[in-house]
Structure formats: C-alpha cells, structure tokens
Design a protein around this motif. Structure first.
Motif, PDB file in Angstrom:
ATOM      1  N   GLY A  95       0.807  -1.216   0.000  1.00 18.44           N
ATOM      2  CA  GLY A  95       0.000   0.000   0.000  1.00 18.44           C
ATOM      3  C   GLY A  95       0.838   1.262   0.000  1.00 18.44           C
ATOM      4  N   ALA A  96       1.897   1.295   0.796  1.00 15.84           N
ATOM      5  CA  ALA A  96       2.787   2.459   0.819  1.00 15.84           C
ATOM      6  C   ALA A  96       3.471   2.628  -0.537  1.00 15.84           C
ATOM      7  CB  ALA A  96       3.824   2.311   1.930  1.00 15.84           C
ATOM      8  N   ALA A  97       3.883   1.510  -1.156  1.00 16.47           N
ATOM      9  CA  ALA A  97       4.508   1.587  -2.475  1.00 16.47           C
ATOM     10  C   ALA A  97       3.531   2.117  -3.515  1.00 16.47           C
ATOM     11  CB  ALA A  97       5.027   0.211  -2.896  1.00 16.47           C
ATOM     12  N   VAL A  98       2.265   1.700  -3.434  1.00 16.58           N
ATOM     13  CA  VAL A  98       1.243   2.202  -4.357  1.00 16.58           C
ATOM     14  C   VAL A  98       1.087   3.703  -4.197  1.00 16.58           C
ATOM     15  CG1 VAL A  98      -1.206   2.137  -4.944  1.00 16.58           C
ATOM     16  CG2 VAL A  98       0.004   0.015  -4.463  1.00 16.58           C
ATOM     17  N   ALA A  99       1.007   4.167  -2.952  1.00 11.24           N
ATOM     18  CA  ALA A  99       0.863   5.605  -2.714  1.00 11.24           C
ATOM     19  C   ALA A  99       2.033   6.382  -3.306  1.00 11.24           C
ATOM     20  CB  ALA A  99       0.749   5.863  -1.211  1.00 11.24           C
ATOM     21  N   ARG A 100       3.241   5.862  -3.146  1.00 13.18           N
ATOM     22  CA  ARG A 100       4.421   6.557  -3.669  1.00 13.18           C
ATOM     23  C   ARG A 100       4.417   6.588  -5.197  1.00 13.18           C
ATOM     24  NH1 ARG A 100       6.951   3.219   0.540  1.00 13.18           N
ATOM     25  NH2 ARG A 100       7.433   4.571   2.331  1.00 13.18           N
ATOM     26  N   VAL A 101       4.127   5.464  -5.818  1.00 15.94           N
ATOM     27  CA  VAL A 101       4.161   5.392  -7.283  1.00 15.94           C
ATOM     28  C   VAL A 101       3.084   6.284  -7.898  1.00 15.94           C
ATOM     29  CG1 VAL A 101       3.664   3.871  -9.242  1.00 15.94           C
ATOM     30  CG2 VAL A 101       5.297   3.169  -7.481  1.00 15.94           C
ATOM     31  N   LEU A 102       1.876   6.238  -7.345  1.00 17.00           N
ATOM     32  CA  LEU A 102       0.803   7.045  -7.909  1.00 17.00           C
ATOM     33  C   LEU A 102       1.058   8.532  -7.707  1.00 17.00           C
ATOM     34  CD1 LEU A 102      -0.385   4.249  -8.218  1.00 17.00           C
ATOM     35  CD2 LEU A 102      -2.560   5.123  -7.345  1.00 17.00           C
ATOM     36  N   VAL A 113      -8.200   2.387  -5.049  1.00 16.19           N
ATOM     37  CA  VAL A 113      -7.332   1.212  -4.991  1.00 16.19           C
ATOM     38  C   VAL A 113      -7.643   0.464  -3.702  1.00 16.19           C
ATOM     39  CG1 VAL A 113      -4.970   0.331  -4.964  1.00 16.19           C
ATOM     40  CG2 VAL A 113      -5.524   2.374  -6.311  1.00 16.19           C
ATOM     41  N   HIS A 114      -8.290  -0.686  -3.842  1.00 13.95           N
ATOM     42  CA  HIS A 114      -8.646  -1.514  -2.690  1.00 13.95           C
ATOM     43  C   HIS A 114      -7.457  -2.427  -2.370  1.00 13.95           C
ATOM     44  CE1 HIS A 114     -12.845  -0.412  -2.351  1.00 13.95           C
ATOM     45  NE2 HIS A 114     -13.049  -0.654  -3.628  1.00 13.95           N
ATOM     46  N   ASN A 115      -6.585  -1.937  -1.516  1.00 14.37           N
ATOM     47  CA  ASN A 115      -5.390  -2.702  -1.151  1.00 14.37           C
ATOM     48  C   ASN A 115      -5.464  -3.289   0.251  1.00 14.37           C
ATOM     49  OD1 ASN A 115      -2.356  -3.384  -1.171  1.00 14.37           O
ATOM     50  ND2 ASN A 115      -2.537  -1.947   0.543  1.00 14.37           N
ATOM     51  N   ALA A 116      -6.255  -2.703   1.137  1.00 13.91           N
ATOM     52  CA  ALA A 116      -6.284  -3.146   2.530  1.00 13.91           C
ATOM     53  C   ALA A 116      -6.606  -4.633   2.617  1.00 13.91           C
ATOM     54  CB  ALA A 116      -7.316  -2.340   3.320  1.00 13.91           C
ATOM     55  N   GLY A 117      -5.826  -5.343   3.407  1.00 16.13           N
ATOM     56  CA  GLY A 117      -6.055  -6.772   3.554  1.00 16.13           C
ATOM     57  C   GLY A 117      -5.313  -7.322   4.758  1.00 16.13           C
ATOM     58  N   ILE A 118      -5.792  -8.452   5.270  1.00 13.44           N
ATOM     59  CA  ILE A 118      -5.161  -9.100   6.415  1.00 13.44           C
ATOM     60  C   ILE A 118      -5.090 -10.605   6.162  1.00 13.44           C
ATOM     61  CG2 ILE A 118      -5.952  -7.344   8.053  1.00 13.44           C
ATOM     62  CD1 ILE A 118      -8.121  -9.365   8.965  1.00 13.44           C
ATOM     63  N   THR A 119      -4.256 -11.274   6.931  1.00 11.11           N
ATOM     64  CA  THR A 119      -4.222 -12.740   6.957  1.00 11.11           C
ATOM     65  C   THR A 119      -4.434 -13.207   8.391  1.00 11.11           C
ATOM     66  OG1 THR A 119      -1.816 -12.749   7.238  1.00 11.11           O
ATOM     67  CG2 THR A 119      -2.659 -12.932   4.982  1.00 11.11           C
ATOM     68  N   ARG A 120      -5.121 -14.324   8.534  1.00 10.52           N
ATOM     69  CA  ARG A 120      -5.306 -14.995   9.828  1.00 10.52           C
ATOM     70  C   ARG A 120      -5.229 -16.489   9.534  1.00 10.52           C
ATOM     71  NH1 ARG A 120      -4.613 -10.476  10.921  1.00 10.52           N
ATOM     72  NH2 ARG A 120      -5.797  -9.076  12.295  1.00 10.52           N
ATOM     73  N   GLY A 130       9.169 -10.816  -5.989  1.00 15.35           N
ATOM     74  CA  GLY A 130       8.949  -9.466  -6.488  1.00 15.35           C
ATOM     75  C   GLY A 130       9.074  -8.444  -5.373  1.00 15.35           C
ATOM     76  N   LEU A 131       8.998  -7.178  -5.735  1.00 12.42           N
ATOM     77  CA  LEU A 131       9.050  -6.082  -4.784  1.00 12.42           C
ATOM     78  C   LEU A 131       7.706  -5.369  -4.741  1.00 12.42           C
ATOM     79  CD1 LEU A 131      12.533  -4.515  -5.695  1.00 12.42           C
ATOM     80  CD2 LEU A 131      12.006  -6.263  -3.968  1.00 12.42           C
ATOM     81  N   PRO A 132       7.386  -4.716  -3.628  1.00 10.50           N
ATOM     82  CA  PRO A 132       6.121  -3.974  -3.572  1.00 10.50           C
ATOM     83  C   PRO A 132       5.940  -3.006  -4.740  1.00 10.50           C
ATOM     84  CG  PRO A 132       7.044  -4.152  -1.371  1.00 10.50           C
ATOM     85  CD  PRO A 132       8.078  -4.717  -2.307  1.00 10.50           C
ATOM     86  N   VAL A 133       7.029  -2.419  -5.214  1.00  6.63           N
ATOM     87  CA  VAL A 133       6.915  -1.477  -6.323  1.00  6.63           C
ATOM     88  C   VAL A 133       6.420  -2.159  -7.591  1.00  6.63           C
ATOM     89  CG1 VAL A 133       9.300  -1.707  -7.167  1.00  6.63           C
ATOM     90  CG2 VAL A 133       8.083   0.460  -7.466  1.00  6.63           C
ATOM     91  N   ASP A 134       6.677  -3.453  -7.754  1.00  2.31           N
ATOM     92  CA  ASP A 134       6.193  -4.161  -8.933  1.00  2.31           C
ATOM     93  C   ASP A 134       4.669  -4.217  -8.962  1.00  2.31           C
ATOM     94  OD1 ASP A 134       8.838  -4.757  -9.773  1.00  2.31           O
ATOM     95  OD2 ASP A 134       8.897  -6.480  -8.415  1.00  2.31           O
ATOM     96  N   VAL A 135       4.079  -4.447  -7.807  1.00  2.00           N
ATOM     97  CA  VAL A 135       2.622  -4.427  -7.707  1.00  2.00           C
ATOM     98  C   VAL A 135       2.108  -3.010  -7.921  1.00  2.00           C
ATOM     99  CG1 VAL A 135       0.639  -5.021  -6.274  1.00  2.00           C
ATOM    100  CG2 VAL A 135       2.751  -6.349  -6.081  1.00  2.00           C
ATOM    101  N   ALA A 136       2.793  -2.047  -7.327  1.00  2.23           N
ATOM    102  CA  ALA A 136       2.375  -0.647  -7.425  1.00  2.23           C
ATOM    103  C   ALA A 136       2.393  -0.153  -8.867  1.00  2.23           C
ATOM    104  CB  ALA A 136       3.271   0.220  -6.552  1.00  2.23           C
ATOM    105  N   GLU A 137       3.425  -0.510  -9.624  1.00  2.00           N
ATOM    106  CA  GLU A 137       3.507  -0.066 -11.021  1.00  2.00           C
ATOM    107  C   GLU A 137       2.358  -0.636 -11.846  1.00  2.00           C
ATOM    108  OE1 GLU A 137       5.423   2.217 -11.967  1.00  2.00           O
ATOM    109  OE2 GLU A 137       7.471   2.045 -11.194  1.00  2.00           O
ATOM    110  N   THR A 138       1.977  -1.880 -11.569  1.00  2.00           N
ATOM    111  CA  THR A 138       0.878  -2.501 -12.314  1.00  2.00           C
ATOM    112  C   THR A 138      -0.445  -1.841 -11.970  1.00  2.00           C
ATOM    113  OG1 THR A 138       2.135  -4.571 -12.232  1.00  2.00           O
ATOM    114  CG2 THR A 138      -0.168  -4.715 -12.903  1.00  2.00           C
ATOM    115  N   ILE A 139      -0.651  -1.555 -10.697  1.00  2.00           N
ATOM    116  CA  ILE A 139      -1.844  -0.818 -10.287  1.00  2.00           C
ATOM    117  C   ILE A 139      -1.856   0.558 -10.937  1.00  2.00           C
ATOM    118  CG2 ILE A 139      -2.938   0.323  -8.307  1.00  2.00           C
ATOM    119  CD1 ILE A 139      -2.093  -2.125  -6.630  1.00  2.00           C
ATOM    120  N   GLY A 140      -0.696   1.204 -10.984  1.00  2.00           N
ATOM    121  CA  GLY A 140      -0.613   2.521 -11.603  1.00  2.00           C
ATOM    122  C   GLY A 140      -1.094   2.504 -13.042  1.00  2.00           C
ATOM    123  N   TRP A 141      -0.626   1.520 -13.816  1.00  2.00           N
ATOM    124  CA  TRP A 141      -1.050   1.413 -15.228  1.00  2.00           C
ATOM    125  C   TRP A 141      -2.563   1.248 -15.330  1.00  2.00           C
ATOM    126  CZ3 TRP A 141      -1.836  -4.086 -16.770  1.00  2.00           C
ATOM    127  CH2 TRP A 141      -2.443  -4.195 -18.030  1.00  2.00           C
TER     128      TRP A 141
END
Length: 458
Positions: free
Chosen positions: A231-238, A297-304, A423-434
C-alpha cells in the motif's frame, strides 16, 4: 527483506556454482526510472499476413521513442556470443492468423530471433479475443497464442518477459489509447515482474495524458491499507505519476501512515473499514475535501492463517470482512453517491492464492477469489458509466509479512517462478498505476498476475 541467495549468485563464486550445479539463476530485473527509454534496445516488429494492428503499433512505438526494426538487423550471429544483434523487444501482430495452419508464421518469426532478445527485454504478441473471432477456426488459432506466450516466458530467461494482448476488432478511440498505454507499460521497466499474462483491451473511456511521465496528473486517488508494504509503495508510485493521493489505514497505523503522506505530499485518513459507519464517513470525507475520487485502490487486507479444521470463526470472519466485504460496502456508497465520475477506475488487490488456493489460507484464498468475482461482476455493470474495474494478483512479494514465512516455504516461493526471485512492492504498485491511468479505460475486467510467472496456478 534481503534475498541472500540472489546476492550470492551474483558474486563470482556464486555464478560458478550456479553453472556447475544447475541452480536457479535470478536475473537482475530492469525496473522503471522516470525519464528512461522504454527499452534497452530496438524493437523488431513483425506481423502475420493480413494482420490489422502492425501499422498502428509501429506508430505507437515510434511516438514512444523506440527504435523500430521491421526486418532483422542481421542473419549472422556474433562469432563470440553466438547471438544475433540484440533486440530490446520482439513485437508480433498475430491478428491475421485465421486457422491453425497459419500458426507456422509464429515459428518463422520467433525461431531465428529467440536468442536475440537482450536481458530484461520484452516479447509481446497481439491477437484477437477468441470470442470476437469470425469463425471457430480463427478462434482456435487465436487461443493457441496463450500457450506460445507462456512458454516463451519460461524459455527466454534473463529477465525477459512475454505477454499476450488481445485487442477487440470492434475498437474505438478508447481502444487505441488503451493499447498505447498497455504497450508503454508492458515494454517498460514498470512491468519487470509481470510475465506470461493475457491482457484484454476492449472499448471504453480513455484519455491520453499530456505527459506520459505523469499519466495521473490531476487525478484524485484513494489507496486503502497505505501505511506499509504494498500500500505504501502504491501511494508513492501514484504520487510520482502525478496523482493527489488520499492514503487510508487503521488508526493503529497512524504514525506509519503519517510518514507516508508527509513523504508524498498526500492526505491521510485514519479509519477502520470494518466499522458500520466507515463507508459513509469515507464518502463524506472525499466529497467534502475533493468533490470526487477518480481512482479507488482496494489494497487493505489481512491474513489470519490456520488450516480449516483448526480455524476459529473469528479468523474466518475477520479476513472475509476486511479483504472482500468492506470493498463491496465502499463501492456501493461511492457509486450510489456518484463520487466516482465517468472515466473512474476501481483497482483491487487479489492474490495468486485466490487463483490456485493455498494450504492454511482457506479464508484468505476465499476472499481473494471473491475479489476476482467482484471484477468479473462489476466490469460489465459499470462499463456504461465509463468506469473500469480490474485487479492485480501478486505472487511472492518481499514484504515484512513474507519475511515471517518459514525459510523453506519462503525460498520455494521465491524460486518457483520464471524470474527465480521474489517481487518487490513497487512491482505491484507499477501494475496498479497502469490500470489506474486515464489512458487505460478500455482495459477492464482483467486480473493481472504480478508473480514473475509463478508455477502456482499456471
């Protein structure tokens, strides 16, 4: 999180050991730097007889500053390396292939050039969606392209990616703009960890940016779960791409969220999305501060995590509520109040667990498969309002959460893909950006895996 194996492999002793034992060899991936050329070398453009996109694609590549070849530079390999003069990309228009006998044209193009692609180069094949073909034979041939592309992604190595882009034959101005946006993304370092994917470009509202280095200029973007990790990477890229970012996370993450928004010049919203009044409060904030939200961008998520037999109901309910139900509730309120305008974008984060399943994650996999269902349902429903809906499905991404995974499982996750690395968080962020770009409006209903072409669910 440091990948110590990859660091060792890149040392002199490590390279020798990898060659001797045939161990995984993670390549250095070419990632995006603003202002850099799209490709590390020229692109070779080919087309099957009767294809319909080659001229348009050639113009797009030239406008993007790509040196274009329409014939191989040389048929004589370099005597030292045995390679042909290097190509930054191989781009092939296969829309003219109308029956299985025409597939031989793919071999004729790719076979002599298979060793010519430079490290971190790109392979893109353009086709017609099988559902839009004029005959069963044509549909059969076009479906065959998926096997070709996925195999190339696993064969070429050295960080080379391969993608199939299906382009509707009944296109409009939005189709042309979104084809350009898609090619610019897939050819660039933004798509470093995306390979073996099928992208469908249809029709829709799409607007080319004044500056392709800032494709989100003037856009108001909401990113949930923005305090850390992806999520932080998405915010930075966008933000880098010109967006005004509204970053949201739970109050407990307030300090980390503040650090992110201070870095990018965005605004913060501390809100628990599972609260009964959360959708209304969020909608009020967006209406009062911005009057709209162009991208959600619906990024919020958790695991249990627990195996199903050991999982208590609270773990199940919490994961489904955060990862899926909260998205539905937010979408309902924002759409009902018409805060997402025509040209808006919904981008959700799924997971390869939602495609392939995962032991000990029945709750998580169910929620992430539900995100894919949300895309399938909403994309056609919102097409008439000019709103696109897509998802990304990350594979093994190096975050603080994956750092907690047991060593053996962590190493398997890293190596079991065509890139032999996480992969790196930025890889997900760049794809979301596109997918968030105004130029990508004719790309809707897609689920794009950011997994280095993982073997899981392949």
């Amino acid at each position: 999180m440091t990948d110590r194996y990859a660091s060792f492999v890149r040392s002199g002793a490590g390279r020798a050991l990898v060659k001797r034992l045939g161990l995984p060899d993670p390549p250095r991936l070419r990632r995006h730097t603003p202002g850099e050329p799209l490709l590390p070398g020229p692109a070779l453009l080919g087309a099957a007889g009767g294809s319909r996109l080659a001229v348009q694609v050639g113009r797009i590549l030239l406008d993007a500053g790509v040196e274009l070849r329409d014939t191989p530079a040389s048929s004589t390999p370099d005597p030292t390396t045995g390679r042909l003069p290097g190509n930054g990309a191989l781009v092939y228009d296969a829309t003219g292939i109308t029956d299985s006998t025409g597939l031989r044209q793919l071999y004729d193009f790719f076979h002599p050039q298979a060793r010519s692609v430079l490290p971190s180069g790109r392979v893109i094949v353009l086709g017609t969606p099988p559902a839009g073909c004029g005959s069963p034979r044509e549909a059969t041939a076009q479906r065959s392209l998926e096997g070709l592309v996925r195999s190339i992604g696993k064969e070429f190595g050295r960080g080379v990616t391969a993608q199939l882009v299906y382009v509707t034959p009944d296109g409009d101005a939005g189709t042309a703009t979104s084809l350009e946006a898609t090619l610019r993304f897939l050819l660039s370092g933004r798509s470093a960890y995306v390979s073996g994917q099928v992208v469908r470009v249809g029709t829709g509202t799409a607007t080319a940016p004044a500056d392709w280095n800032r494709p989100l200029a003037g856009q108001v973007v909401l990113v949930t779960g923005a305090a850390r990790g992806i999520g932080a990477a998405v915010a930075r890229v966008l933000s880098r791409d010109g967006a005004q970012v509204v970053a949201l996370d739970v109050p407990a993450a307030g300090d980390a969220l503040a650090a992110v928004v201070n870095e990018i010049g965005g605004t913060a919203v501390q809100l628990d999305l599972t609260g009964a009044d959360a959708p209304a409060r969020l909608a009020d904030h967006l209406a009062d501060r911005h009057g709209r939200v162009d991208v959600v961008v619906h990024n919020a998520g958790i695991t249990r995590d627990r195996t199903l037999g050991r999982m208590d109901a609270d773990r199940w309910d919490a994961v489904l509520d955060v990862n899926l139900s909260s998205q539905e509730r937010i979408n309902d309120v924002l759409l009902e109040r018409e805060l997402i305008p025509a040209g808006g974008r919904l981008v959700a984060v799924s997971s390869i667990a939602g495609i392939a399943g995962n032991r000990g994650q029945t709750n998580y996999a169910t929620s992430k498969a539900g995100v894919i269902g949300l895309v399938d349902a909403l994309a056609p429903a919102l097409a008439g309002r000019g709103i696109s809906v897509n998802a990304v499905a990350p594979g093994f991404i190096e975050t603080r959460l994956t750092a907690r995974v047991p060593l053996v499982i962590r190493e398997a996750g890293r190596r079991m893909n065509s890139m032999a690395q996480g992969g790196l968080p930025v890889d997900v962020a760049e794809t979301i950006g596109w997918l968030a770009w105004p130029a990508s409006g004719a790309v809707s209903g897609n689920v794009v895996r950011v997994c280095g072409q993982s073997l899981l669910g392949a």
